[in-house]
Design an enzyme around this catalytic site. Structure first.
Site, PDB file in Angstrom:
ATOM      1  N   THR A   1      44.527  44.309  42.183  1.00  0.00           N
ATOM      2  CA  THR A   1      44.549  44.436  43.641  1.00  0.00           C
ATOM      3  C   THR A   1      45.930  44.086  44.192  1.00  0.00           C
ATOM      4  O   THR A   1      46.666  43.285  43.599  1.00  0.00           O
ATOM      5  CB  THR A   1      43.502  43.484  44.259  1.00  0.00           C
ATOM      6  OG1 THR A   1      43.732  43.382  45.660  1.00  0.00           O
ATOM      7  CG2 THR A   1      43.581  42.076  43.677  1.00  0.00           C
ATOM      8  N   ASP A   2      46.250  44.645  45.359  1.00  0.00           N
ATOM      9  CA  ASP A   2      47.519  44.294  46.026  1.00  0.00           C
ATOM     10  C   ASP A   2      47.521  42.838  46.496  1.00  0.00           C
ATOM     11  O   ASP A   2      48.575  42.268  46.766  1.00  0.00           O
ATOM     12  CB  ASP A   2      47.807  45.242  47.206  1.00  0.00           C
ATOM     13  CG  ASP A   2      46.742  45.242  48.295  1.00  0.00           C
ATOM     14  OD1 ASP A   2      45.722  44.528  48.161  1.00  0.00           O
ATOM     15  OD2 ASP A   2      46.927  45.971  49.300  1.00  0.00           O
ATOM     16  N   GLU A   3      46.322  42.227  46.563  1.00  0.00           N
ATOM     17  CA  GLU A   3      46.251  40.858  47.086  1.00  0.00           C
ATOM     18  C   GLU A   3      46.961  39.849  46.178  1.00  0.00           C
ATOM     19  O   GLU A   3      47.251  38.739  46.600  1.00  0.00           O
ATOM     20  CB  GLU A   3      44.787  40.440  47.295  1.00  0.00           C
ATOM     21  CG  GLU A   3      44.082  41.363  48.275  1.00  0.00           C
ATOM     22  CD  GLU A   3      42.748  40.841  48.769  1.00  0.00           C
ATOM     23  OE1 GLU A   3      42.564  39.618  48.830  1.00  0.00           O
ATOM     24  OE2 GLU A   3      41.895  41.675  49.105  1.00  0.00           O
TER      25      GLU A   3
ATOM     26  N   ASP B   1      38.998  32.613  62.497  1.00  0.00           N
ATOM     27  CA  ASP B   1      39.700  33.337  61.436  1.00  0.00           C
ATOM     28  C   ASP B   1      39.292  32.831  60.049  1.00  0.00           C
ATOM     29  O   ASP B   1      38.931  31.660  59.882  1.00  0.00           O
ATOM     30  CB  ASP B   1      41.221  33.152  61.623  1.00  0.00           C
ATOM     31  CG  ASP B   1      42.000  34.315  61.026  1.00  0.00           C
ATOM     32  OD1 ASP B   1      41.379  35.210  60.421  1.00  0.00           O
ATOM     33  OD2 ASP B   1      43.244  34.318  61.181  1.00  0.00           O
TER      34      ASP B   1
ATOM     35  N   LYS C   1      42.378  37.029  40.288  1.00  0.00           N
ATOM     36  CA  LYS C   1      42.810  38.383  39.890  1.00  0.00           C
ATOM     37  C   LYS C   1      44.230  38.331  39.299  1.00  0.00           C
ATOM     38  O   LYS C   1      44.514  38.974  38.285  1.00  0.00           O
ATOM     39  CB  LYS C   1      42.777  39.350  41.083  1.00  0.00           C
ATOM     40  CG  LYS C   1      41.400  39.745  41.575  1.00  0.00           C
ATOM     41  CD  LYS C   1      40.556  40.509  40.556  1.00  0.00           C
ATOM     42  CE  LYS C   1      41.068  41.901  40.258  1.00  0.00           C
ATOM     43  NZ  LYS C   1      40.109  42.671  39.419  1.00  0.00           N
TER      44      LYS C   1
ATOM     45  N   TYR D   1      40.021  34.212  45.186  1.00  0.00           N
ATOM     46  CA  TYR D   1      39.806  35.566  44.635  1.00  0.00           C
ATOM     47  C   TYR D   1      41.111  36.136  44.091  1.00  0.00           C
ATOM     48  O   TYR D   1      41.193  36.542  42.926  1.00  0.00           O
ATOM     49  CB  TYR D   1      39.231  36.499  45.718  1.00  0.00           C
ATOM     50  CG  TYR D   1      39.398  37.977  45.392  1.00  0.00           C
ATOM     51  CD1 TYR D   1      38.696  38.554  44.337  1.00  0.00           C
ATOM     52  CD2 TYR D   1      40.270  38.794  46.126  1.00  0.00           C
ATOM     53  CE1 TYR D   1      38.851  39.917  44.013  1.00  0.00           C
ATOM     54  CE2 TYR D   1      40.431  40.141  45.813  1.00  0.00           C
ATOM     55  CZ  TYR D   1      39.721  40.694  44.756  1.00  0.00           C
ATOM     56  OH  TYR D   1      39.887  42.023  44.445  1.00  0.00           O
ATOM     57  N   SER D   2      42.141  36.191  44.952  1.00  0.00           N
ATOM     58  CA  SER D   2      43.375  36.850  44.508  1.00  0.00           C
ATOM     59  C   SER D   2      44.081  36.054  43.418  1.00  0.00           C
ATOM     60  O   SER D   2      44.737  36.631  42.543  1.00  0.00           O
ATOM     61  CB  SER D   2      44.310  37.114  45.695  1.00  0.00           C
ATOM     62  OG  SER D   2      44.569  35.939  46.410  1.00  0.00           O
TER      63      SER D   2
ATOM     64  N   ARG E   1      46.017  45.920  57.041  1.00  0.00           N
ATOM     65  CA  ARG E   1      45.679  46.369  55.685  1.00  0.00           C
ATOM     66  C   ARG E   1      46.033  47.848  55.549  1.00  0.00           C
ATOM     67  O   ARG E   1      45.971  48.605  56.513  1.00  0.00           O
ATOM     68  CB  ARG E   1      44.168  46.194  55.406  1.00  0.00           C
ATOM     69  CG  ARG E   1      43.672  44.756  55.533  1.00  0.00           C
ATOM     70  CD  ARG E   1      44.227  43.882  54.422  1.00  0.00           C
ATOM     71  NE  ARG E   1      43.742  42.507  54.456  1.00  0.00           N
ATOM     72  CZ  ARG E   1      44.403  41.481  54.984  1.00  0.00           C
ATOM     73  NH1 ARG E   1      45.582  41.659  55.559  1.00  0.00           N
ATOM     74  NH2 ARG E   1      43.904  40.254  54.933  1.00  0.00           N
TER      75      ARG E   1
HETATM   76  N1  LIG Z   1      37.149  47.080  47.063  1.00  0.00           N
HETATM   77  C1  LIG Z   1      38.460  47.051  47.240  1.00  0.00           C
HETATM   78  O1  LIG Z   1      38.940  47.374  48.326  1.00  0.00           O
HETATM   79  C2  LIG Z   1      39.378  46.667  46.108  1.00  0.00           C
HETATM   80  C3  LIG Z   1      40.728  46.682  46.368  1.00  0.00           C
HETATM   81  C4  LIG Z   1      41.591  46.354  45.335  1.00  0.00           C
HETATM   82  C5  LIG Z   1      41.094  46.048  44.079  1.00  0.00           C
HETATM   83  N2  LIG Z   1      39.762  46.006  43.863  1.00  0.00           N
HETATM   84  C6  LIG Z   1      39.295  45.679  42.493  1.00  0.00           C
HETATM   85  O2  LIG Z   1      38.529  46.774  42.016  1.00  0.00           O
HETATM   86  C7  LIG Z   1      37.484  46.308  41.175  1.00  0.00           C
HETATM   87  C8  LIG Z   1      36.160  46.845  41.661  1.00  0.00           C
HETATM   88  O3  LIG Z   1      35.963  46.429  43.017  1.00  0.00           O
HETATM   89  P1  LIG Z   1      34.641  46.823  43.816  1.00  0.00           P
HETATM   90  O4  LIG Z   1      34.969  46.764  45.245  1.00  0.00           O
HETATM   91  O5  LIG Z   1      34.035  48.042  43.245  1.00  0.00           O
HETATM   92  O6  LIG Z   1      33.715  45.559  43.443  1.00  0.00           O
HETATM   93  P2  LIG Z   1      32.153  45.377  43.590  1.00  0.00           P
HETATM   94  O7  LIG Z   1      31.950  43.945  43.966  1.00  0.00           O
HETATM   95  O8  LIG Z   1      31.546  46.437  44.437  1.00  0.00           O
HETATM   96  O9  LIG Z   1      31.594  45.622  42.101  1.00  0.00           O
HETATM   97  C9  LIG Z   1      31.813  44.706  41.068  1.00  0.00           C
HETATM   98  C10 LIG Z   1      30.891  45.092  39.916  1.00  0.00           C
HETATM   99  O10 LIG Z   1      31.138  44.199  38.834  1.00  0.00           O
HETATM  100  C11 LIG Z   1      29.890  43.742  38.316  1.00  0.00           C
HETATM  101  N3  LIG Z   1      30.086  42.391  37.742  1.00  0.00           N
HETATM  102  C12 LIG Z   1      30.416  41.259  38.403  1.00  0.00           C
HETATM  103  N4  LIG Z   1      30.489  40.235  37.538  1.00  0.00           N
HETATM  104  C13 LIG Z   1      30.242  40.739  36.295  1.00  0.00           C
HETATM  105  C14 LIG Z   1      30.185  40.179  34.992  1.00  0.00           C
HETATM  106  N5  LIG Z   1      30.405  38.864  34.784  1.00  0.00           N
HETATM  107  N6  LIG Z   1      29.913  40.992  33.955  1.00  0.00           N
HETATM  108  C15 LIG Z   1      29.675  42.322  34.146  1.00  0.00           C
HETATM  109  N7  LIG Z   1      29.694  42.900  35.365  1.00  0.00           N
HETATM  110  C16 LIG Z   1      29.969  42.118  36.421  1.00  0.00           C
HETATM  111  C17 LIG Z   1      28.950  43.711  39.526  1.00  0.00           C
HETATM  112  O11 LIG Z   1      27.582  43.749  39.142  1.00  0.00           O
HETATM  113  C18 LIG Z   1      29.406  44.968  40.267  1.00  0.00           C
HETATM  114  O12 LIG Z   1      28.697  46.112  39.809  1.00  0.00           O
HETATM  115  C19 LIG Z   1      37.566  44.781  41.186  1.00  0.00           C
HETATM  116  O13 LIG Z   1      38.229  44.364  40.025  1.00  0.00           O
HETATM  117  C20 LIG Z   1      38.386  44.458  42.420  1.00  0.00           C
HETATM  118  O14 LIG Z   1      39.119  43.281  42.254  1.00  0.00           O
HETATM  119  C21 LIG Z   1      38.875  46.304  44.861  1.00  0.00           C
END
Ligand SMILES: NC(=O)c1ccc[n+]([C@@H]2O[C@H](COP(=O)([O-])OP(=O)(O)OC[C@H]3O[C@@H](n4cnc5c(N)ncnc54)[C@H](O)[C@@H]3O)[C@@H](O)[C@H]2O)c1
Length: 328
Positions: free
Chosen positions: A127-129, A274, A155, A151-152, A215
Site C-alpha cells: 500500500t502507499d500508506e 478525527d 504492511k 496497519y501501515s 487520497r
Molecule cells: N483496499 C485498499 O484500498 C487497499 C489499498 C492499498 C493496498 N491494499 C492492500 O491490498 C490487499 C487486499 O486489500 P482488500 O481491501 O482486498 O482487503 P480485505 O480486507 O477486503 O480482504 C482481506 C482478505 O484477507 C483474508 N485474510 C485476513 N487474514 C487472513 C489470514 N490470516 N489468513 C488468510 N486470509 C486472511 C480475509 O478473509 C479477506 O478475504 C491488502 O494486503 C491491503 O493491504 C488495499
C-alpha cells in the site's frame, strides 16, 4: 502450459476481483487459481460465486500463518499473489495485534515457504500508506518508509520481509504499492461503500476532522491491470507504485457521493472527531510502472464512481447482512 497461482486473501475486496478477472472472459486463459483465505469478517465466499465452477478454480479455507498448510500449498503452485491482510486502519488503532500477526508473521510464513518450495514468483500486494504522509509532491518507490498507523507499519514490515527473501535467497519477489481502491464488492466499513450505503438508506455520513485529508483513488480494474503487468512483465526484487491519478479531499469525495445518491450536505453530513494520527495526504509517483510496463489507468473516476453507486443500489442482498453483522 498452465501457471498455477496461489492467491491469498482471494475472498476479500481486491483479491476476489483479481481472481474473477484472471478466470473471467478477458483473462489470460493459461492460469489456474487456488484461493487461500481464512474468511475473517472481511472475507466473503459470495465474492467468488462467479468463478466457483471454473475448472481452474480451487478454494482452501485456512490461515496464512499456518506453516504446515502453507508449505503443502506452495509445493503445488508456481506463483503466489499475496493479498491477505488485516486492512482497516481504524481497527488497527483499536488493536494492532491481529495486524502484526497476519500482515507480518503471515507474510513471513508465506515467503519462507515459497523460498523452500522453490516457487518461481511471489507478488506481494502492499500500500502507499507505507510511505507515511506527504503535503506536496509524490513518493517515488525509493522514498523511505515512514508509516504512521499500526496497519501501515505492519504492511511496511511485510514489504521488508518479502524483499529480504529476494536479497538473501534470490526469491523472485515483486512488491506493488497502490493507492486507495474503490469499486464493487468493497466491504461497507471503508469510506466509499460506507457513505454510499448510509446515503442509500437515508442516513448520515461521518466525516473525519475538517474533511481535508487527501487520497488518490484507484479503480479495482486498474489495480488488477497493474498487478498483472507486474506479475507478467515486472522485474524481480523491484517495487512498483500503482495509482489512479484522481486526488480528492474527503470533503470533495463526500460532495460527489451526495450528488450520486441524491442527498444534500446539511441533512446528511456529520463531522466526527478525527482519526488518531490521521495521515493528511497520500500521493504515489507512478512514473516507473508507466515507463517500464506501460501501465495507464483507464477508468475515469466519474464513470467508476457512478458504476460503483449503481452496484450498491442493485446489490443490497450483498451488503445489508455485512453491515448488520459488523454493526456499521
Ligand atoms: N483496499 C485498499 O484500498 C487497499 C489499498 C492499498 C493496498 N491494499 C492492500 O491490498 C490487499 C487486499 O486489500 P482488500 O481491501 O482486498 O482487503 P480485505 O480486507 O477486503 O480482504 C482481506 C482478505 O484477507 C483474508 N485474510 C485476513 N487474514 C487472513 C489470514 N490470516 N489468513 C488468510 N486470509 C486472511 C480475509 O478473509 C479477506 O478475504 C491488502 O494486503 C491491503 O493491504 C488495499
Amino acid at each position: 502450459m498452465t501457471t498455477k497461482i496461489l492467491v491469498t486473501g482471494g475472498a476479500g475486496f481486491i483479491g476476489s476481483h483479481y481472481v474473477r478477472t484472471l478466470l473471467g472472459p478477458g483473462g489470460p486463459g493459461d492460469v489456474a487459481v487456488t484461493v487461500l483465505d481464512k474468511l475473517t469478517y472481511a472475507g466473503n465466499p459470495a465474492n467468488l460465486d462467479e468463478v466457483r465452477d471454473h475448472p481452474g478454480f480451487g478454494f482452501v479455507q485456512g490461515d496464512i500463518c499456518d506453516a504446515e498448510l502453507v508449505g503443502k500449498l506452495m509445493a503445488e503452485h508456481d506463483q503466489v499473489v499475496h493479498f491477505a491482510a488485516e486492512s482497516h486502519v481504524d481497527r488497527s488503532i483499536d488493536g494492532g495485534a491481529e495486524f502484526v500477526r497476519t500482515n507480518v508473521l503471515g507474510t513471513h510464513t508465506l515467503v519462507d515457504a515459497a523460498h523452500r518450495a522453490g516457487v518461481e514468483r511471489f507478488v506481494h500486494i502492499s500500500t502507499d500508506e507505507v510511505y507515511g504522509s506527504i503535503d506536496e509532491g509524490s513518493w517515488p518507490e525509493t522514498h523511505p518508509l515512514e508509516p504512521n498507523s499500526p496497519y501501515s507499519s505492519a504492511k511496511a514490515s511485510s514489504d521488508l520481509i518479502a524483499l529480504s527473501y529476494h536479497r538473501t535467497h534470490g526469491l523472485d519477489v515483486r512488491v506493488t504499492r497502490c493507492s486507495n481502491n474503490y469499486g464493487h464488492h468493497h466491504f461497507p466499513e471503508k469510506v466509499i461503500p460506507l457513505f454510499i450505503t448510509n446515503l442509500l438508506d437515508g442516513g448520515k455520513v461521518p466525516l473525519y476532522g475538517d474533511g481535508g485529508n487527501v487520497r488518490d483513488w484507484l479503480h479495482i480494474d486498474d489495480h488488477v491491470q497493474g498487478i498483472e503487468l507486474v506479475r507478467t512483465k515486472g522485474r524481480s526484487g523491484e517495487v512498483y507504485n500503482i495509482g489512479g491519478g484522481t486526488e480528492l479531499s474527503n470533503k470533495e469525495l463526500t460532495w460527489l457521493l451526495l450528488e450520486a445518491c441524491g442527498a444534500d450536505w446539511d441533512t446528511s453530513v456529520e463531522y466526527v472527531t478525527d482519526r488518531k494520527g490521521h495521515d493528511r495526504r497520500y500521493s504515489v509517483d507512478c512514473t516507473k510502472i508507466r515507463a517500464e510496463l506501460g501501465y495507464e489507468p483507464r477508468k475515469d473516476f466519474a464513470t467508476g464512481l457512478a458504476e460503483t453507486v449503481q452496484w450498491y443500489r442493485d446489490n443490497r442482498a450483498w451488503w445489508e447482512p455485512l453491515k448488520e453483522r459488523a454493526a456499521l
